[in-house]
Design a protein around this motif. Sequence first.
Motif, PDB file in Angstrom:
ATOM      1  N   UNK A   1      48.699  69.928   4.086  1.00  0.00           N
ATOM      2  CA  UNK A   1      48.899  69.582   2.636  1.00  0.00           C
ATOM      3  C   UNK A   1      48.440  67.858   2.645  1.00  0.00           C
ATOM      4  N   UNK A   2      49.846  67.536   3.778  1.00  0.00           N
ATOM      5  CA  UNK A   2      49.157  65.619   3.778  1.00  0.00           C
ATOM      6  C   UNK A   2      47.974  64.713   3.553  1.00  0.00           C
ATOM      7  N   UNK A   3      46.565  65.666   5.562  1.00  0.00           N
ATOM      8  CA  UNK A   3      45.747  65.973   5.388  1.00  0.00           C
ATOM      9  C   UNK A   3      44.881  65.209   4.411  1.00  0.00           C
ATOM     10  N   UNK A   4      44.835  66.546   4.239  1.00  0.00           N
ATOM     11  CA  UNK A   4      44.202  66.944   2.885  1.00  0.00           C
ATOM     12  C   UNK A   4      44.519  65.424   1.500  1.00  0.00           C
ATOM     13  N   UNK A   5      45.372  65.023   1.033  1.00  0.00           N
ATOM     14  CA  UNK A   5      45.869  64.378   0.546  1.00  0.00           C
ATOM     15  C   UNK A   5      45.324  62.901   0.629  1.00  0.00           C
ATOM     16  N   UNK A   6      45.325  62.326   2.178  1.00  0.00           N
ATOM     17  CA  UNK A   6      45.381  61.139   3.054  1.00  0.00           C
ATOM     18  C   UNK A   6      43.534  61.464   2.629  1.00  0.00           C
ATOM     19  N   UNK A   7      43.201  62.831   3.361  1.00  0.00           N
ATOM     20  CA  UNK A   7      41.805  62.440   3.472  1.00  0.00           C
ATOM     21  C   UNK A   7      41.010  61.717   1.649  1.00  0.00           C
ATOM     22  N   UNK A   8      41.746  62.745   1.060  1.00  0.00           N
ATOM     23  CA  UNK A   8      40.942  62.559  -0.648  1.00  0.00           C
ATOM     24  C   UNK A   8      41.816  61.248  -1.500  1.00  0.00           C
ATOM     25  N   UNK A   9      42.464  60.388  -0.879  1.00  0.00           N
ATOM     26  CA  UNK A   9      43.318  59.232  -0.905  1.00  0.00           C
ATOM     27  C   UNK A   9      41.754  58.088  -0.668  1.00  0.00           C
ATOM     28  N   UNK A  10      41.628  58.670   0.651  1.00  0.00           N
ATOM     29  CA  UNK A  10      40.774  57.641   1.152  1.00  0.00           C
ATOM     30  C   UNK A  10      38.873  57.270   0.625  1.00  0.00           C
ATOM     31  N   UNK A  11      39.166  58.519   0.182  1.00  0.00           N
ATOM     32  CA  UNK A  11      37.243  59.093  -0.189  1.00  0.00           C
ATOM     33  C   UNK A  11      36.994  58.055  -1.509  1.00  0.00           C
ATOM     34  N   UNK A  12      38.567  58.374  -2.510  1.00  0.00           N
ATOM     35  CA  UNK A  12      38.765  57.875  -3.733  1.00  0.00           C
ATOM     36  C   UNK A  12      38.347  56.290  -3.339  1.00  0.00           C
ATOM     37  N   UNK A  13      39.048  55.983  -2.699  1.00  0.00           N
ATOM     38  CA  UNK A  13      39.439  54.312  -2.879  1.00  0.00           C
ATOM     39  C   UNK A  13      38.481  53.424  -1.835  1.00  0.00           C
ATOM     40  N   UNK A  14      37.424  54.591  -1.729  1.00  0.00           N
ATOM     41  CA  UNK A  14      35.927  54.491  -0.456  1.00  0.00           C
ATOM     42  C   UNK A  14      36.221  53.616   0.708  1.00  0.00           C
ATOM     43  N   UNK A  15      37.479  54.472   1.336  1.00  0.00           N
ATOM     44  CA  UNK A  15      37.188  54.213   2.783  1.00  0.00           C
ATOM     45  C   UNK A  15      36.957  55.270   3.527  1.00  0.00           C
ATOM     46  N   UNK A  16      35.960  54.768   4.683  1.00  0.00           N
ATOM     47  CA  UNK A  16      35.313  56.097   5.765  1.00  0.00           C
ATOM     48  C   UNK A  16      36.783  56.369   6.596  1.00  0.00           C
ATOM     49  N   UNK A  17      37.757  55.328   7.129  1.00  0.00           N
ATOM     50  CA  UNK A  17      38.177  55.485   8.330  1.00  0.00           C
ATOM     51  C   UNK A  17      40.215  55.120   7.841  1.00  0.00           C
ATOM     52  N   UNK A  18      40.993  55.622   8.291  1.00  0.00           N
ATOM     53  CA  UNK A  18      42.538  55.771   8.021  1.00  0.00           C
ATOM     54  C   UNK A  18      42.518  54.597   8.031  1.00  0.00           C
ATOM     55  N   UNK A  19      42.419  54.089   9.884  1.00  0.00           N
ATOM     56  CA  UNK A  19      42.923  52.417   9.597  1.00  0.00           C
ATOM     57  C   UNK A  19      42.635  51.579   9.277  1.00  0.00           C
ATOM     58  N   UNK A  20      41.471  51.720   8.313  1.00  0.00           N
ATOM     59  CA  UNK A  20      40.961  50.835   7.403  1.00  0.00           C
ATOM     60  C   UNK A  20      42.550  50.292   6.254  1.00  0.00           C
ATOM     61  N   UNK A  21      43.329  51.349   6.228  1.00  0.00           N
ATOM     62  CA  UNK A  21      44.490  51.027   5.560  1.00  0.00           C
ATOM     63  C   UNK A  21      46.227  50.480   6.010  1.00  0.00           C
ATOM     64  N   UNK A  22      45.751  50.318   7.856  1.00  0.00           N
ATOM     65  CA  UNK A  22      46.973  50.097   8.358  1.00  0.00           C
ATOM     66  C   UNK A  22      47.558  49.048   8.291  1.00  0.00           C
ATOM     67  N   UNK A  23      48.548  48.508   6.673  1.00  0.00           N
ATOM     68  CA  UNK A  23      48.888  47.254   7.249  1.00  0.00           C
ATOM     69  C   UNK A  23      48.350  46.426   5.468  1.00  0.00           C
ATOM     70  N   UNK A  24      48.020  47.586   4.743  1.00  0.00           N
ATOM     71  CA  UNK A  24      47.680  47.090   3.646  1.00  0.00           C
ATOM     72  C   UNK A  24      48.030  46.618   3.278  1.00  0.00           C
ATOM     73  N   UNK A  25      49.380  46.325   2.071  1.00  0.00           N
ATOM     74  CA  UNK A  25      50.270  46.772   1.843  1.00  0.00           C
ATOM     75  C   UNK A  25      50.781  44.915   2.201  1.00  0.00           C
ATOM     76  N   UNK A  26      50.126  44.589   3.270  1.00  0.00           N
ATOM     77  CA  UNK A  26      50.747  42.608   3.730  1.00  0.00           C
ATOM     78  C   UNK A  26      49.409  41.852   3.559  1.00  0.00           C
ATOM     79  N   UNK A  27      48.952  42.012   2.447  1.00  0.00           N
ATOM     80  CA  UNK A  27      47.871  41.331   2.192  1.00  0.00           C
ATOM     81  C   UNK A  27      48.062  39.737   1.393  1.00  0.00           C
TER      82      UNK A  27
END
Length: 299
Positions: free
Chosen positions: A273-299
């Motif tokens: 369930x967690x993996x499915x949700x992460x994939x849908x979130x990334x797609x919806x936000x226009x990312x292709x790789x999980x690593x693109x969001x690691x630490x994003x809240x630090x901008x």
Amino acid sequence: MVDISVSIAGLHLRNPTMLASGVLGMSGKLLKRVASAGAGAVVTKSIGPKPRPGHPNPTFVELPYGYLNAMGLPNPGIDEFVQEIKIAKESGVPVIVSVFGQSPEEFAYVAERAEKAGASAIEVNVSCPHAEVGLIGQDPVLTREVVRSVKERVKIPVFVKLTPNVTDITEIACAAEKAGADAVTAINTVKAMYIDIESAKPVLSNKIGGLSGPAIKPIAIRCVYEIYESVRIPIIGVGGIQNWKDAVEFFLAGASAIQVGSGVIMGLNIFRDICGGIKRYLERKGFTKLREIIGLAHR
Ligand code: SIN
């Protein structure tokens, strides 16, 4: 298709979810079941140099906002446990062996035996909030000594599980990194207590235990966020993760992977369930790789 595979210190995970130490991790068969249910890796219960019965019951209590436990690090000892590591390895996912001891030498001994039995990585538990070994993780010098000793003896990656029960968790994370840790796991349970008002006594036999579950998630997120700004090694986030949204929050704070502990009480489907949700979130936000969001809240 989005890519949610991750690599932590050279350890490849098909997805960023792991079973946290302490839950279902005493048996190779159960670890295999968790892997079949979709976990990217599994962490065993903490194993010491010799058998240990743990604390007498009651050792676990469910609260409205989480779970309180003081198991007392019960385990069969590494000699007996090597068999379970071998069975867990049949799952095909990385098997991370959580180790503890009373001295740097004991930690290193258990880690060495685990590596020989096929462990993919070691998670050094210096952070149990109600056992003597928990004190190690509150002291940067002792943490450094334990991590150095383990690093000298094994070639596989070494992760260090940190305690939130300190004034400044980044001090301990930095000590672990300087000693050669390949990643840190944050956080172990939060020191806590529950008193039954009818008997007017603490409920746990050990009186004090460690709180897990949803109540500690904001503490864990804060710890991961602070550690991310202090070290360069990867962070594995753990503490109160119950669904994909919680997991995403940990990635944004700076975690490269996450662990599910008491969340498995809701069922082993939680990993898929967690993996499915992460994939849908990334797609919806226009990312292709999980690593693109690691630490994003630090901008
Ligand atoms: C326990 O066995 O008491 C819990 C272990 C831990 O929190 O590290």
